[in-house]
Motif scaffolding. Structure first.
Motif, PDB file in Angstrom:
ATOM      1  N   HIS A  58       0.863  -1.182   0.000  1.00 54.29           N
ATOM      2  CA  HIS A  58       0.000   0.000   0.000  1.00 54.29           C
ATOM      3  C   HIS A  58       0.895   1.226   0.000  1.00 54.29           C
ATOM      4  O   HIS A  58       2.113   1.114   0.037  1.00 54.29           O
ATOM      5  CB  HIS A  58      -0.990  -0.017   1.167  1.00 54.29           C
ATOM      6  CG  HIS A  58      -0.362  -0.032   2.533  1.00 54.29           C
ATOM      7  ND1 HIS A  58       0.416  -1.059   2.992  1.00 54.29           N
ATOM      8  CD2 HIS A  58      -0.399   0.886   3.543  1.00 54.29           C
ATOM      9  CE1 HIS A  58       0.811  -0.802   4.230  1.00 54.29           C
ATOM     10  NE2 HIS A  58       0.351   0.369   4.580  1.00 54.29           N
ATOM     11  N   HIS A  60       1.417   3.847   2.134  1.00 52.51           N
ATOM     12  CA  HIS A  60       1.847   4.592   3.324  1.00 52.51           C
ATOM     13  C   HIS A  60       3.360   4.859   3.365  1.00 52.51           C
ATOM     14  O   HIS A  60       4.148   4.065   2.863  1.00 52.51           O
ATOM     15  CB  HIS A  60       1.422   3.848   4.594  1.00 52.51           C
ATOM     16  CG  HIS A  60      -0.057   3.945   4.860  1.00 52.51           C
ATOM     17  ND1 HIS A  60      -0.714   3.119   5.743  1.00 52.51           N
ATOM     18  CD2 HIS A  60      -1.000   4.777   4.351  1.00 52.51           C
ATOM     19  CE1 HIS A  60      -2.003   3.446   5.767  1.00 52.51           C
ATOM     20  NE2 HIS A  60      -2.198   4.431   4.922  1.00 52.51           N
ATOM     21  N   ASP A  62       5.682   4.612   5.564  1.00 50.15           N
ATOM     22  CA  ASP A  62       6.647   3.651   6.122  1.00 50.15           C
ATOM     23  C   ASP A  62       6.825   2.437   5.196  1.00 50.15           C
ATOM     24  O   ASP A  62       7.593   1.526   5.496  1.00 50.15           O
ATOM     25  CB  ASP A  62       6.250   3.213   7.542  1.00 50.15           C
ATOM     26  CG  ASP A  62       4.847   2.645   7.630  1.00 50.15           C
ATOM     27  OD1 ASP A  62       3.971   3.079   6.866  1.00 50.15           O
ATOM     28  OD2 ASP A  62       4.627   1.752   8.472  1.00 50.15           O
ATOM     29  N   HIS A  63       6.134   2.439   4.068  1.00 50.13           N
ATOM     30  CA  HIS A  63       6.281   1.368   3.060  1.00 50.13           C
ATOM     31  C   HIS A  63       6.852   1.906   1.757  1.00 50.13           C
ATOM     32  O   HIS A  63       7.714   1.295   1.151  1.00 50.13           O
ATOM     33  CB  HIS A  63       4.926   0.697   2.792  1.00 50.13           C
ATOM     34  CG  HIS A  63       4.380   0.017   4.000  1.00 50.13           C
ATOM     35  ND1 HIS A  63       4.315  -1.346   4.110  1.00 50.13           N
ATOM     36  CD2 HIS A  63       3.931   0.521   5.173  1.00 50.13           C
ATOM     37  CE1 HIS A  63       3.830  -1.646   5.308  1.00 50.13           C
ATOM     38  NE2 HIS A  63       3.582  -0.546   5.964  1.00 50.13           N
ATOM     39  N   HIS A 159      -6.898  -2.164   6.292  1.00 48.80           N
ATOM     40  CA  HIS A 159      -5.894  -1.242   6.851  1.00 48.80           C
ATOM     41  C   HIS A 159      -5.923   0.043   6.034  1.00 48.80           C
ATOM     42  O   HIS A 159      -5.881   1.144   6.573  1.00 48.80           O
ATOM     43  CB  HIS A 159      -4.514  -1.883   6.807  1.00 48.80           C
ATOM     44  CG  HIS A 159      -3.402  -0.911   7.087  1.00 48.80           C
ATOM     45  ND1 HIS A 159      -3.238  -0.307   8.306  1.00 48.80           N
ATOM     46  CD2 HIS A 159      -2.422  -0.408   6.283  1.00 48.80           C
ATOM     47  CE1 HIS A 159      -2.200   0.517   8.256  1.00 48.80           C
ATOM     48  NE2 HIS A 159      -1.698   0.481   7.030  1.00 48.80           N
ATOM     49  N   ASP A 177       0.309  -4.575   5.852  1.00 44.87           N
ATOM     50  CA  ASP A 177      -0.249  -4.161   7.144  1.00 44.87           C
ATOM     51  C   ASP A 177      -1.650  -4.714   7.361  1.00 44.87           C
ATOM     52  O   ASP A 177      -2.370  -4.264   8.258  1.00 44.87           O
ATOM     53  CB  ASP A 177      -0.296  -2.629   7.241  1.00 44.87           C
ATOM     54  CG  ASP A 177       1.070  -2.036   7.549  1.00 44.87           C
ATOM     55  OD1 ASP A 177       2.021  -2.811   7.756  1.00 44.87           O
ATOM     56  OD2 ASP A 177       1.186  -0.802   7.595  1.00 44.87           O
TER      57      ASP A 177
HETATM   58 ZN   LIG Z   1       0.215   1.275   6.521  1.00 45.74          ZN
END
Ligand SMILES: [Zn+2]
Length: 249
Positions: A58, A60, A62-63, A159, A177
């Motif tokens: 996805h 986000h 932190d990814h 998520h 996640d």
């Molecule tokens: Zn996430």
């Protein structure tokens, strides 16, 4: 398939799945972890140019945080859900109406991590997807096979609406996640600290289990078995979520 490589350390795990000519990597990570990631890659004996595909579970931060920089040095093709394209282009975590934190403690922790810049950035260097990249529409049983990876893509929202998982034919499941095993002391019951839609998230768990997931490899935490999810299924309801700004801590 040949055994995959797990890069641990830092907030987000990366997984390198062998494919013809190199690797398909699952997840990038937070922007500030890029130097550390390169170190881990070197230690594993992998040249960045061997990363042929980057599978983003996805959008986000932190990814996808260092995805743009990784693509620069590796020329990898990015695989993501079509709904990830817009927030990736903006370099910003999308807000979802009704989404919230799994507990008050989770909200406190997330607030601290964002404030102190501990790898939970809500903004990140934008990544514009182009012709060379691959957007998936939903479940896809063909794409990975065409790339030489024996598995399928499953749409696993809950998520975030753009969450996808990668399930190998041997039952190894890279769920991003959709579920996680870290920070269990927060009372997360294998949910992520943030969820856009709780019921949808549990349906995604069931979907993965039914599809044959035998070991889960999350973005955050250590691998775990489906039993952990079965034990914790439907423990939260949407009303349990703590929505920042709407309720007092
Ligand atoms: Zn996430």
């Amino acid at each position: 398939m040949e055994k995959f490589i797990i890069l641990k350390g830092g907030l987000t795990n990366q997984y390198l799945l062998p494919c013809p000519g190199g690797y398909l990597m699952v997840e990038a990570g937070d922007e500030k972890d890029f130097a550390r990631f390169k170190g881990k890659l070197k230690k594993a004996g992998v040249d960045p140019r061997e990363i042929r595909y980057l599978f983003l579970t996805h959008h986000h931060g932190d990814h996808a945080g260092f995805a743009a920089r990784l693509r620069e040095i590796s020329q990898c093709r990015v695989i993501a859900h079509r709904d990830a394209a817009e927030p990736l282009k903006k370099g910003r975590n999308a807000r979802v109406k009704g989404g919230g934190l799994t507990s008050r403690r989770a909200m406190l922790l997330a607030g601290i991590m964002i404030k102190l810049n501990l790898g939970l950035s809500l903004r990140f260097p934008p990544l514009e997807l182009g012709e060379n990249d691959i957007l998936v529409q939903g479940d896809d049983n063909k794409l990975l096979r065409d790339l030489g990876v024996p598995g399928k893509v499953l749409h696993t929202p809950g998520h975030s609406p753009d969450s996808i998982s990668l399930l190998l034919d041997d039952g190894s499941c890279f769920c991003g996640d959709a579920a996680m095993s870290s920070l269990q002391w927060l009372g997360l019951r294998y949910c992520c600290i943030y969820m856009s839609d709780v019921e949808e998230n549990y349906r995604s768990w069931q979907k993965l289990i039914t599809a044959g997931a035998r070991t889960f490899y999350p973005a955050h935490g250590r691998p775990f078995k489906p039993e952990a999810l079965k034990r914790n299924l439907n423990r939260f309801r949407q009303e349990d979520l703590v929505i920042p700004g709407r309720r007092r801590v």
